[in-house]
Design an enzyme around this catalytic site. Structure first.
Site, PDB file in Angstrom:
ATOM      1  N   ASP A 126     -26.678  28.518  70.246  1.00  0.00           N
ATOM      2  CA  ASP A 126     -26.831  27.907  71.531  1.00  0.00           C
ATOM      3  C   ASP A 126     -26.242  28.335  72.734  1.00  0.00           C
ATOM      4  O   ASP A 126     -25.767  28.199  73.680  1.00  0.00           O
ATOM      5  CB  ASP A 126     -26.883  26.439  72.362  1.00  0.00           C
TER       6      ASP A 126
ATOM      7  N   TYR B 166     -31.315  32.235  77.355  1.00  0.00           N
ATOM      8  CA  TYR B 166     -31.702  30.650  77.949  1.00  0.00           C
ATOM      9  C   TYR B 166     -32.388  31.766  79.381  1.00  0.00           C
ATOM     10  O   TYR B 166     -32.114  32.657  79.601  1.00  0.00           O
ATOM     11  CB  TYR B 166     -30.769  29.501  78.169  1.00  0.00           C
TER      12      TYR B 166
ATOM     13  N   HIS C 109     -32.467  25.527  62.819  1.00  0.00           N
ATOM     14  CA  HIS C 109     -31.505  25.205  64.741  1.00  0.00           C
ATOM     15  C   HIS C 109     -31.838  23.737  64.961  1.00  0.00           C
ATOM     16  O   HIS C 109     -30.471  22.984  65.104  1.00  0.00           O
ATOM     17  CB  HIS C 109     -33.088  25.753  65.558  1.00  0.00           C
TER      18      HIS C 109
ATOM     19  N   HIS D 231     -29.952  15.420  71.353  1.00  0.00           N
ATOM     20  CA  HIS D 231     -30.917  15.248  70.581  1.00  0.00           C
ATOM     21  C   HIS D 231     -30.768  14.734  69.383  1.00  0.00           C
ATOM     22  O   HIS D 231     -31.249  13.562  69.215  1.00  0.00           O
ATOM     23  CB  HIS D 231     -31.335  15.825  70.688  1.00  0.00           C
TER      24      HIS D 231
ATOM     25  N   HIS E 246     -28.292  23.119  68.504  1.00  0.00           N
ATOM     26  CA  HIS E 246     -29.558  21.984  68.740  1.00  0.00           C
ATOM     27  C   HIS E 246     -28.767  20.907  69.718  1.00  0.00           C
ATOM     28  O   HIS E 246     -29.282  21.580  71.208  1.00  0.00           O
ATOM     29  CB  HIS E 246     -30.802  21.171  68.257  1.00  0.00           C
TER      30      HIS E 246
ATOM     31  N   HIS F 249     -25.629  21.192  71.390  1.00  0.00           N
ATOM     32  CA  HIS F 249     -24.746  21.598  72.017  1.00  0.00           C
ATOM     33  C   HIS F 249     -22.734  21.201  71.711  1.00  0.00           C
ATOM     34  O   HIS F 249     -22.738  20.727  73.158  1.00  0.00           O
ATOM     35  CB  HIS F 249     -24.700  21.814  73.838  1.00  0.00           C
TER      36      HIS F 249
END
Length: 325
Positions: A43, A79, A208, A217, A243, A245
């Site tokens: 990430d 990103y 991921h 998440h 995934h 952070h």
């Protein structure tokens, strides 16, 4: 006779198709003493922003100290919405011009994250990027084999139903995936076959999405239902993901698997941790950082580093006696 030859050609063609369905394998030799070390980052791709450059600097120092053999990326490489094409300058601005340390001029093995699928996903898989920067190797699912360890990279984004049914304002690039269920079924079959046939001392799976996480998440239920039973049945040592952070270490309560999150390559400090489902939690850090892995025939040492290069958590594992600290 012509009918026989036609049948033979068709059968041979089907064999080629079957063989091509297997996970592609890349050999990467261990060091002369039989050990192997690498860094894990996830990430990250934000053109140096959100402390990405600072994390890269510390990776260079640790990479030199450990004499790392390669780098693993757990996805969300660029990103906010992946790359726009093979010629998107974000590739160089977020990768080539950021990870400039001599110790990081090694092979990078990468998987796609959900943000990568929101752009031109196939651009990241293209050999054109390898011509721009030879370090780059990104595929959907594949194996890195050093004999000491086999690392199985798994394309986890297509497992998540919401990306298909509730994409919200996002548009995902599903080219090359086809219908979701047959793709997942085929991938799991190929992965299980490869895991079952592995004779490596260590077996690591990289994806991921988290199987277990107390971060923003949280757990990925589809992976718990479909992927985890295969990992538990095939003596996996570590499942490594991004995934969320953050940096995390969670022990499986039903097997020796250790769940390791390294998704703190740039934007972090989300400020939330799930109070539920914290069983097996050994370590959680909400800030930026990365992870290192050093393997020998008997021992594994995994260290988590913050943005200043401090070791903030260490896990040691032995094939004879497992322990963590």
């Amino acid at each position: 006779m012509m009918s026989f030859l036609f049948t033979l050609v068709i059968s041979f063609g089907l064999c080629i198709l079957c063989a091509s369905a297997e996970l592609q394998r890349f050999a990467h030799s261990s060091k002369h003493d039989g050990s192997l070390s690498f860094l894990v980052l996830g990430d990250w791709g934000r053109r140096g922003a959100y402390n990405q450059s600072q994390v890269a600097f510390q990776m260079g120092k640790v990479g030199e100290k450990l004499d790392v053999d390669f780098v693993v990326s757990t996805g969300d490489n660029f990103y906010d919405n992946g790359l726009t094409s093979e010629h998107d300058n974000a590739f160089e601005e977020s990768f080539t011009k950021i990870y400039t340390a001599k110790s990081l001029q090694k092979q990078w093995y990468s998987v796609l994250g959900n943000h990568d699928y929101r752009g031109d996903a196939e651009a990241q898989l293209s050999p054109v990027l390898r011509e721009i920067d030879s370090r780059w190797l990104c595929l959907r699912s594949f194996i890195v084999d050093s004999e000491l360890v086999e690392i199985f990279f798994v394309d986890t984004t297509p497992f998540v139903d919401d990306y298909f049914t509730e994409p919200q304002e996002h548009k995902y690039d599903w080219r090359g995936i086809g219908p979701q269920k047959p793709y997942i079924t085929s991938l799991l079959k190929d992965l299980e076959l490869a895991l079952r046939g592995s004779t490596a001392k260590w077996k690591i799976v990289v994806g991921h999405h988290a199987i277990r996480s107390v971060g923003h998440h949280g757990d990925t239920q589809q992976l718990i239902n479909q992927l985890l039973p295969i990992l538990q049945a095939n003596n996996i040592d570590f499942y490594v993901n991004g995934h969320d952070h953050c940096l995390e270490h969670i022990s499986d309560t039903e097997s020796p698997i250790e769940f390791l999150t390294s998704g703190a390559g740039s934007k972090a400090w989300r400020g939330d941790i799930k109070q539920m489902n914290r069983k097996g939690l050994n370590f959680f850090y909400d800030g930026q950082g990365f992870m290192s892995v050093k393997l020998t025939h008997t021992d594994a040492t995994i260290e988590f580093y913050d943005v200043f290069g401090n070791v903030i958590h260490r896990l040691t594992s032995s094939k004879l006696l497992r322990s963590s600290m």
